[in-house]
Every structure is written in C-alpha cells, then in structure tokens.
Motif scaffolding. Structure first.
Motif, PDB file in Angstrom:
ATOM      1  N   ALA A  93       0.822  -1.217   0.000  1.00  0.00           N
ATOM      2  CA  ALA A  93       0.000   0.000   0.000  1.00  0.00           C
ATOM      3  C   ALA A  93       0.852   1.262   0.000  1.00  0.00           C
ATOM      4  O   ALA A  93       0.639   2.175  -0.813  1.00  0.00           O
ATOM      5  CB  ALA A  93      -0.933  -0.010   1.210  1.00  0.00           C
ATOM      6  N   VAL A  94       1.831   1.350   0.891  1.00  0.00           N
ATOM      7  CA  VAL A  94       2.669   2.540   0.974  1.00  0.00           C
ATOM      8  C   VAL A  94       3.523   2.688  -0.277  1.00  0.00           C
ATOM      9  O   VAL A  94       3.673   3.800  -0.830  1.00  0.00           O
ATOM     10  CB  VAL A  94       3.563   2.470   2.225  1.00  0.00           C
ATOM     11  N   LEU A  95       4.066   1.596  -0.772  1.00  0.00           N
ATOM     12  CA  LEU A  95       4.915   1.654  -1.951  1.00  0.00           C
ATOM     13  C   LEU A  95       4.114   2.035  -3.193  1.00  0.00           C
ATOM     14  O   LEU A  95       4.611   2.772  -4.061  1.00  0.00           O
ATOM     15  CB  LEU A  95       5.603   0.300  -2.156  1.00  0.00           C
ATOM     16  N   LEU A  96       2.865   1.573  -3.296  1.00  0.00           N
ATOM     17  CA  LEU A  96       2.021   1.954  -4.423  1.00  0.00           C
ATOM     18  C   LEU A  96       1.673   3.432  -4.363  1.00  0.00           C
ATOM     19  O   LEU A  96       1.630   4.120  -5.399  1.00  0.00           O
ATOM     20  CB  LEU A  96       0.748   1.107  -4.422  1.00  0.00           C
ATOM     21  N   ALA A  97       1.445   3.945  -3.143  1.00  0.00           N
ATOM     22  CA  ALA A  97       1.136   5.372  -2.992  1.00  0.00           C
ATOM     23  C   ALA A  97       2.319   6.225  -3.426  1.00  0.00           C
ATOM     24  O   ALA A  97       2.141   7.275  -4.078  1.00  0.00           O
ATOM     25  CB  ALA A  97       0.760   5.677  -1.548  1.00  0.00           C
ATOM     26  N   GLN A  98       3.528   5.808  -3.077  1.00  0.00           N
ATOM     27  CA  GLN A  98       4.713   6.552  -3.511  1.00  0.00           C
ATOM     28  C   GLN A  98       4.835   6.538  -5.027  1.00  0.00           C
ATOM     29  O   GLN A  98       5.196   7.548  -5.641  1.00  0.00           O
ATOM     30  CB  GLN A  98       5.966   5.951  -2.871  1.00  0.00           C
ATOM     31  N   GLU A  99       4.556   5.411  -5.627  1.00  0.00           N
ATOM     32  CA  GLU A  99       4.640   5.321  -7.089  1.00  0.00           C
ATOM     33  C   GLU A  99       3.624   6.265  -7.740  1.00  0.00           C
ATOM     34  O   GLU A  99       3.959   6.991  -8.693  1.00  0.00           O
ATOM     35  CB  GLU A  99       4.395   3.885  -7.536  1.00  0.00           C
ATOM     36  N   GLU A 100       2.405   6.282  -7.227  1.00  0.00           N
ATOM     37  CA  GLU A 100       1.376   7.161  -7.792  1.00  0.00           C
ATOM     38  C   GLU A 100       1.744   8.634  -7.614  1.00  0.00           C
ATOM     39  O   GLU A 100       1.501   9.469  -8.494  1.00  0.00           O
ATOM     40  CB  GLU A 100       0.039   6.864  -7.133  1.00  0.00           C
ATOM     41  N   GLN A 101       2.369   8.957  -6.458  1.00  0.00           N
ATOM     42  CA  GLN A 101       2.775  10.339  -6.216  1.00  0.00           C
ATOM     43  C   GLN A 101       3.820  10.777  -7.231  1.00  0.00           C
ATOM     44  O   GLN A 101       3.725  11.866  -7.806  1.00  0.00           O
ATOM     45  CB  GLN A 101       3.319  10.476  -4.805  1.00  0.00           C
ATOM     46  N   TYR A 102       4.817   9.929  -7.487  1.00  0.00           N
ATOM     47  CA  TYR A 102       5.856  10.297  -8.446  1.00  0.00           C
ATOM     48  C   TYR A 102       5.310  10.327  -9.865  1.00  0.00           C
ATOM     49  O   TYR A 102       5.776  11.134 -10.701  1.00  0.00           O
ATOM     50  CB  TYR A 102       7.025   9.324  -8.341  1.00  0.00           C
ATOM     51  N   MET A 103       4.305   9.510 -10.162  1.00  0.00           N
ATOM     52  CA  MET A 103       3.699   9.566 -11.491  1.00  0.00           C
ATOM     53  C   MET A 103       2.945  10.873 -11.685  1.00  0.00           C
ATOM     54  O   MET A 103       3.004  11.476 -12.777  1.00  0.00           O
ATOM     55  CB  MET A 103       2.754   8.369 -11.682  1.00  0.00           C
ATOM     56  N   ALA A 104       2.273  11.336 -10.621  1.00  0.00           N
ATOM     57  CA  ALA A 104       1.580  12.631 -10.716  1.00  0.00           C
ATOM     58  C   ALA A 104       2.586  13.764 -10.868  1.00  0.00           C
ATOM     59  O   ALA A 104       2.380  14.699 -11.668  1.00  0.00           O
ATOM     60  CB  ALA A 104       0.715  12.840  -9.473  1.00  0.00           C
ATOM     61  N   ASN A 105       3.653  13.706 -10.076  1.00  0.00           N
ATOM     62  CA  ASN A 105       4.680  14.747 -10.193  1.00  0.00           C
ATOM     63  C   ASN A 105       5.292  14.754 -11.591  1.00  0.00           C
ATOM     64  O   ASN A 105       5.622  15.821 -12.133  1.00  0.00           O
ATOM     65  CB  ASN A 105       5.781  14.520  -9.162  1.00  0.00           C
ATOM     66  N   LEU A 106       5.437  13.593 -12.168  1.00  0.00           N
ATOM     67  CA  LEU A 106       6.006  13.516 -13.510  1.00  0.00           C
ATOM     68  C   LEU A 106       5.068  14.142 -14.532  1.00  0.00           C
ATOM     69  O   LEU A 106       5.510  14.846 -15.457  1.00  0.00           O
ATOM     70  CB  LEU A 106       6.284  12.052 -13.874  1.00  0.00           C
ATOM     71  N   SER A 107       3.764  13.926 -14.369  1.00  0.00           N
ATOM     72  CA  SER A 107       2.802  14.541 -15.297  1.00  0.00           C
ATOM     73  C   SER A 107       2.885  16.062 -15.230  1.00  0.00           C
ATOM     74  O   SER A 107       2.862  16.752 -16.261  1.00  0.00           O
ATOM     75  CB  SER A 107       1.390  14.058 -14.972  1.00  0.00           C
ATOM     76  N   GLN A 108       2.973  16.600 -14.007  1.00  0.00           N
ATOM     77  CA  GLN A 108       3.091  18.049 -13.860  1.00  0.00           C
ATOM     78  C   GLN A 108       4.383  18.557 -14.478  1.00  0.00           C
ATOM     79  O   GLN A 108       4.401  19.599 -15.158  1.00  0.00           O
ATOM     80  CB  GLN A 108       3.038  18.429 -12.383  1.00  0.00           C
ATOM     81  N   ALA A 109       5.476  17.827 -14.232  1.00  0.00           N
ATOM     82  CA  ALA A 109       6.765  18.271 -14.762  1.00  0.00           C
ATOM     83  C   ALA A 109       6.771  18.222 -16.289  1.00  0.00           C
ATOM     84  O   ALA A 109       7.337  19.113 -16.953  1.00  0.00           O
ATOM     85  CB  ALA A 109       7.878  17.405 -14.206  1.00  0.00           C
TER      86      ALA A 109
END
Length: 423
Positions: A93-109
C-alpha cells in the motif's frame, strides 16, 4: 591293650597333621607362558583427531531491501524451493502510494516542460525580430532547461519507487531447501540500517561439509586432499568418509588455545547428515598399505630372570641348564646393521626352546603396530610378553606380564595416532 590304642591314635594324629601341613604349605606349581605373534601384512596410519560442525556447502540468507509489514508467507521450514519462486510478500500500500505520487509529479513536470518549450521558442522568434531583449531570451532558456531537468529527476524517483515496489515480492535466488524462516504474516521488518534475514536456504543438502577446529600442534600434518572419516552421535554405528578440502589461514583463539578451521567434504546422498550436527573427525595424515607389521610390545620386551630360567638365550652355551648366558651386546661400528641414522632396534624371536635377539629396521608406527622394513619375515615368531599362570588355580591366577611391556596409549593426547578402520 590301652597302650596299643594310644599308639594307634598318636600315629593317626601325626598322619593327619602331616597331611594338613603338606596341603597348606606345599609349593604351588607355576607355568611361564610366552605370548608371541607372527609379523603380518597390513595397513598402518598416523591420524589427527578433531571435532566440528556439519554445514551445507552453500547457504543463502534471503532478506528484504525495503521496510514494511509481511502480508503473506508462502513457504515454511524444510520446503523445497526453485529459483525465482515467490517466498513472501510485503504490504504494497505505501509503496504503491509513492509510485502514484511520483507519477503525478512527472505529469506536472512534463506539462511544465511543454509550456517552457513553447515559451522559449516564442521568445527566440521575438528576439530574432528585435522585439525582446537578450535577457528575456536567456530567462526563457533557463526556465526551459530547468523544466527539462525536473522531468528527468522525477523520472528517476519514479523508477526508484517502482524498484522498491518490486522488492515487496521476495523470491528465492537459488534452488534449494528452506532451513529457517524468521518472519510470520503481520510482522513488521525494518531495513533502514541492515538487511533483515527472512529465510535461510541451503543449495544442496546432498553435498555437506564439516567445519572442524584443528589444534595448532596438529595442523602442520594436515594437507589438502587427505582422507578423513567422521562419526555423528545420531548414527553411532555409521562411519562417514570425506576429503580435506580447505585449511583456512585465519586462526581462532579460545582460552589461549589456537585452532585453525579445516573444511572436510562430506557427501550426503542418503540425507542422514543434517546441518548443525557435531562430528568427531579423524584425518589420515600418513597411510601405508600392504606392509609388514609387528605389535609395538615386541620392541619393548626384554627377558627377565624368570624367562632366562626356562629358555636358552642366543649366544649362551648349550649347557643343558635352564637359561644360558646373557646375550651379547648389540653390534656397533662397521658391524652394526644399517639403521639409516636411527637408533638400533631389536626384537626377540622364539625358536624352539631358545630366544634369539634379532636387529630390525622399523618405519612408521601408530603406537600399537610398527612397520618392519627389514630383519624378519612372516615366518618368524616374535615375543611380545609373558605370563606366569598356576594350573591348579586356573589360568592367570598369578599371571604377570613383563614390566618392560609398553602401556597402551591414553591420556589427553589430542594428536592420538590410530590405524585405519577395518575395511
């Protein structure tokens, strides 16, 4: 009439007294028996003994590189596993949340990179037309370059998060057998400072090894490739064989005793040997087959007065009297037998009613048997000891062995020599 009766009774009393005295004080007959042996062809060896622990040849400790809670465990003790098999799984659960967070940050970047790219191209056209200054163009270039680097940074963070997510699935790195399981479902593991061990897997239990501690006084005789045998308490009637594989140079000191770790290969096709068993090891440092052997007692026997009274000693005149003269001194100088620089060695041979002093050349000894290089043959009868017995009281009632007979080896000698096991 009374006088005759008194005489008769007196005679009878004297006869009874004489019988009692003769029975009580008569000299007991004794017999001297020589113990002899014929030289025989056999095997002799010098050995070194030690104790050790049985271990698998290759053991892998399986751990986790990420912290978390154990969600599932799929194997248990003694379970056979294959390379790549799933052993356990962490809560993702925690590792999936981190992955989703970095994917969102990547979309913004990436969106910011598209905007900064368009802005820079526009500023370039305006600068070429003379509508904007050079500083505005340089500012647009800076924002574009920064946005491009931000995208690369977030991509790396996302790859790291995805890698950590893959570590949540714990796989077996080898084919083998699970020796230990250190976690259960619901247990939390922390991998911040050191990698926690979850499983211990032995690669092949049919190939074991013994890790023995050999004393520094004995290690000089131990060489790679020497034959070794050992026993374990679980199978006291079985003898296992192996070969010295390695002598590690790192010493171990305990209570001022220096030992060296010696590795002995131990084939385990029947799977009788189990990890952790204590083994008593015997390493054959020297071994010679098909040689002439005599008991070690024969080299220490010396005839005393009791033997000389019965047997003629070689060199004494045949006077018909028991014994004879003492044997001549062993030859010296140019007449001495070849000994190769060793101290001359002699044995006593029994020939009919005589004892003959015979020089021999000896080789290897294991304190029980001695190798004979020359001097006697299998047909000779070598004296090892003697015994005095009383036939009327049974054999050995007054048995006595020669005081010169060697005592059996004993004590706490760790480098105790012994012969090979019976084949």
């Amino acid at each position: 009439m009374k006088r005759y009766k008194w005489i008769i009774w007196t005679v009878l009393a004297l006869l009874v007294a004489a019988g009692i005295w003769a029975w009580k004080f008569k000299k007991e007959a004794s017999v001297l028996v020589l113990h002899t042996a014929h030289p025989a062809i056999g095997t002799i060896a010098n050995t070194v003994t030690a104790t050790g622990t049985i271990q698998p040849v290759d053991t892998v400790a399986v751990g986790t590189q990420v912290s978390g809670t154990i969600k599932s465990v799929f194997v248990d003790f003694n379970a056979p596993v294959k390379k790549g098999q799933l052993l356990a799984q962490l809560d993702k659960a925690v590792l999936l949340a981190q992955e989703e967070q970095y994917m969102a940050n990547l979309s913004q970047a990436q969106a910011n990179l598209v905007f900064q790219t368009s802005n820079y191209n526009r500023q370039q056209e305006l600068f070429n037309a003379g509508a904007v200054s050079k500083s505005e163009l340089e500012n647009a270039l800076y924002l574009y370059t920064n946005a491009k680097g931000n995208v690369a940074s977030i991509k790396a963070q996302l790859a790291s998060a995805q890698r950590n997510l893959s570590f949540a699935d714990i796989y077996s790195p080898i084919d083998g057998t699970v020796l230990s399981r250190s976690v259960s479902e619901g247990q939390t593991v922390a991998a911040s400072l050191s990698t926690p061990t979850l499983f211990s897997i032995a690669k092949d239990l049919t190939k074991m090894q013994v890790q023995a501690s050999v004393d520094e006084a004995d290690i000089g005789n131990v060489k790679k490739g020497q034959r070794a045998i050992f026993t374990v308490d679980a199978f006291p009637n079985d003898t296992f064989s192996g070969t010295v594989k390695e002598i590690r140079l790192r010493p171990s000191v305990s209570s001022n005793v220096v030992t060296y770790t010696t590795i002995v290969d131990a084939p385990n096709a029947e799977l009788k040997l189990k990890p952790g068993m204590t083994a008593s090891i015997t390493v054959y440092t020297k071994e010679i087959n098909n040689i002439l052997l005599v008991p070690a007692q024969a080299l220490s026997f010396q005839p005393d007065s009791a033997v000389r009274m019965k047997y003629a000693i070689a060199g004494g005149p045949p006077t018909g009297k028991p014994g004879g003269e003492a044997p001549p001194a062993p030859p010296t100088g140019i007449n001495a037998p070849p000994t190769g620089g060793k101290k001359p060695t002699f044995v006593w041979l029994k020939k009919d009613s005589s004892l003959v002093l015979q020089p021999v050349e000896t080789g290897l000894t294991d304190e029980t048997k001695v190798q004979i290089l020359s001097g006697i043959t299998e047909a000779d009868e070598v004296v090892t000891s003697y015994q005095v017995t009383n036939p009327e009281k049974g054999s050995g009632s007054k048995g006595a062995s020669s005081p010169f007979m060697p005592k059996p080896p004993g004590g706490n000698n760790k480098n105790k020599n012994q012969g090979p096991p019976p084949q």
